[in-house]
Design a protein around this motif. Structure first.
Motif, PDB file in Angstrom:
ATOM      1  N   ARG A  47       0.962  -1.239  -0.338  1.00 41.07           N
ATOM      2  CA  ARG A  47      -0.166   0.093   0.297  1.00 41.07           C
ATOM      3  C   ARG A  47       1.236   0.806   0.623  1.00 41.07           C
ATOM      4  O   ARG A  47       0.508   1.980  -0.785  1.00 41.07           O
ATOM      5  N   LYS A  48       2.253   1.002   0.462  1.00 35.70           N
ATOM      6  CA  LYS A  48       2.523   2.618   0.882  1.00 35.70           C
ATOM      7  C   LYS A  48       3.435   2.766  -0.412  1.00 35.70           C
ATOM      8  O   LYS A  48       3.581   3.925  -0.908  1.00 35.70           O
ATOM      9  N   ALA A  49       4.124   1.645  -1.539  1.00 35.16           N
ATOM     10  CA  ALA A  49       4.678   1.397  -2.389  1.00 35.16           C
ATOM     11  C   ALA A  49       3.277   2.038  -3.770  1.00 35.16           C
ATOM     12  O   ALA A  49       3.527   3.444  -4.235  1.00 35.16           O
ATOM     13  N   ALA A  50       2.322   2.034  -3.232  1.00 37.19           N
ATOM     14  CA  ALA A  50       1.600   1.822  -4.403  1.00 37.19           C
ATOM     15  C   ALA A  50       0.723   3.472  -4.297  1.00 37.19           C
ATOM     16  O   ALA A  50       0.070   3.796  -5.072  1.00 37.19           O
ATOM     17  N   GLY A  51       0.872   4.031  -3.495  1.00 37.50           N
ATOM     18  CA  GLY A  51       0.641   5.184  -2.549  1.00 37.50           C
ATOM     19  C   GLY A  51       1.520   6.264  -3.033  1.00 37.50           C
ATOM     20  O   GLY A  51       1.805   7.767  -2.465  1.00 37.50           O
TER      21      GLY A  51
END
Length: 197
Positions: free
Chosen positions: A12-16
């Motif tokens: 999620r962090k990478a996607a954000g």
């Protein structure tokens, strides 16, 4: 055993991340790093799916094949899930060196999927014997060139042709195409016992 919460948070962090703020070099490094992570996730998923299939968990607990359960649970196309389970089972049972190479990032799921699609009970042992050479060739050739070599090798090692008694009957296909002259073209593919009826 698996830190899926931590893995999910990292994803999620990478996607954000706002990629518009990244330098070109950061984008290039991220693209390669994410592909490496995808290969590792594919290897882990293959191990899990192969073990679920071997244990018969989904049949016992839900009355479904592993592929049907995965499709229903993730809203993923059933054919995609069938291919993933088939590839996982064949990878773990037939192609241990490819399994290791996928986990080490030397191959991608595309390499594994192709090998598993062209393998059958007649040529799998010979293909398994050629794993080390196929892994080396994967680093030397583009995927398309490598795929052509593997298809040719699999065909040469299969003296009886393309019929595989392990074919999944769910792979049967029927195509109907209306022509402009008020006729319909019919095409299809039958596998397993269905091909003789």
């Amino acid at each position: 055993m698996f830190d899926l919460v931590g893995l999910g948070e990292l994803c999620r962090k990478a996607a954000g991340v706002d990629v518009t703020l990244a330098a070109d070099s950061e984008l290039l490094a991220a693209a390669l790093g994410l592909e490496r992570a995808r290969s590792l996730a594919d290897a882990a998923a293959a191990h899990v799916l192969a073990e679920l299939e071997a244990r018969g968990v989904c049949d016992r607990d839900f009355g479904h094949t592993t592929a049907t359960w995965l499709s229903n649970s993730t809203n993923t196309a059933r054919n995609t899930c069938r291919a993933r389970v088939r590839d996982a089972r064949r990878l773990v049972l037939w192609f241990d060196e490819f399994d290791t190479a996928l986990s080490e990032g030397l191959l991608t799921q595309d390499h594994v999927g192709l090998l598993c699609r062209v393998a059958n009970i007649r040529n799998r042992e010979a293909l398994a014997d050629a794993q080390a050479q196929l892994i080396v060739l994967a680093a030397e050739f583009s995927f398309e060139q490598w795929a052509m070599l593997v298809r040719q090798l699999a065909a040469e090692l299969d003296a009886d042709g393309g019929y595989d008694p392990n074919d999944d009957i769910h792979a049967n296909r029927l195509r109907l195409a209306a022509n402009g002259d008020h006729t319909i073209e019919v095409g299809g593919r039958l596998v397993g016992e269905a091909r003789t009826t």
